[in-house]
Design an enzyme around this catalytic site. Structure first.
Site, PDB file in Angstrom:
ATOM      1  N   HIS A  56       0.846  -1.188   0.000  1.00 33.38           N
ATOM      2  CA  HIS A  56       0.000   0.000   0.000  1.00 33.38           C
ATOM      3  C   HIS A  56       0.884   1.241   0.000  1.00 33.38           C
ATOM      4  CE1 HIS A  56      -3.883  -1.967   1.776  1.00 33.38           C
ATOM      5  NE2 HIS A  56      -3.305  -2.730   0.856  1.00 33.38           N
ATOM      6  N   GLU A  58       0.905   3.912   1.792  1.00 39.55           N
ATOM      7  CA  GLU A  58       1.384   4.343   3.103  1.00 39.55           C
ATOM      8  C   GLU A  58       2.566   3.501   3.579  1.00 39.55           C
ATOM      9  OE1 GLU A  58      -3.232   4.626   3.396  1.00 39.55           O
ATOM     10  OE2 GLU A  58      -1.740   3.490   2.261  1.00 39.55           O
ATOM     11  N   CYS A  86      -6.232   2.205   5.648  1.00 40.14           N
ATOM     12  CA  CYS A  86      -6.895   0.994   6.118  1.00 40.14           C
ATOM     13  C   CYS A  86      -6.313   0.629   7.491  1.00 40.14           C
ATOM     14  CB  CYS A  86      -6.679  -0.154   5.124  1.00 40.14           C
ATOM     15  SG  CYS A  86      -4.974  -0.767   5.059  1.00 40.14           S
ATOM     16  N   CYS A  89      -2.509  -0.208   7.392  1.00 37.99           N
ATOM     17  CA  CYS A  89      -1.667   0.973   7.262  1.00 37.99           C
ATOM     18  C   CYS A  89      -1.707   1.825   8.523  1.00 37.99           C
ATOM     19  CB  CYS A  89      -2.079   1.795   6.044  1.00 37.99           C
ATOM     20  SG  CYS A  89      -1.739   0.929   4.494  1.00 37.99           S
TER      21      CYS A  89
END
Length: 147
Positions: A56, A58, A86, A89
């Site tokens: 992801h 992040e 999410c 993260c």
């Protein structure tokens, strides 16, 4: 919430990352880490390219930022991300000790606020809604193109 011109500039960089993800066929989320008034990391979702469900924006930005700083903590840093993190993260952001998180659009299905609303300690500043319309439109355009 009132944002500074610098906040908007950094979020626009995150949106550029999200656009790049879009063009690569990735869910269009971009992230930028700023520390001491300078960008130390930029990333976008790379789940498909890397065949890695943890790739992801992040997480990739956190890894890049800690490498740039030479340590495991992001104290004094701000993460700008186009979509609400999410839970995965958010957990990584918790452990990174980032000082501030600024995100564009909320994520009602997978965002941390639904699944772990009390995750961040009081010391973490959370700012929501910066360039929200642009971030949301990019996500909608992506998913519309997939249908």
């Amino acid at each position: 919430m009132t944002y500074t011109p610098e906040d908007e500039r950094y979020m626009r960089l995150a949106l550029e990352e999200a656009e790049q993800a879009f063009h690569e066929g990735e869910i269009p989320i971009g992230a930028v880490v700023v520390c001491g008034g300078r960008v130390i990391a930029r990333a976008h979702n790379s789940v498909e390219r890397l065949s890695d469900p943890t790739a992801h924006a992040e997480l990739l930005a956190i890894t890049s930022a800690t490498e740039a700083l030479g340590g495991k903590y992001l104290q004094g840093c701000t993460l700008y991300v186009t979509i609400e993190p999410c839970t995965m993260c958010a957990g990584a952001l918790f452990w990174s000790r980032v000082e501030r998180i600024v995100y564009g659009a909320s994520e009602p299905k997978f965002g941390y606020a639904l699944h772990a609303p009390k995750l961040f300690p009081r010391g973490v500043r959370l700012d929501r809604g910066l360039l929200e319309a642009e971030a949301r439109e990019l996500m909608q355009r992506f998913f519309h193109s997939r249908r």
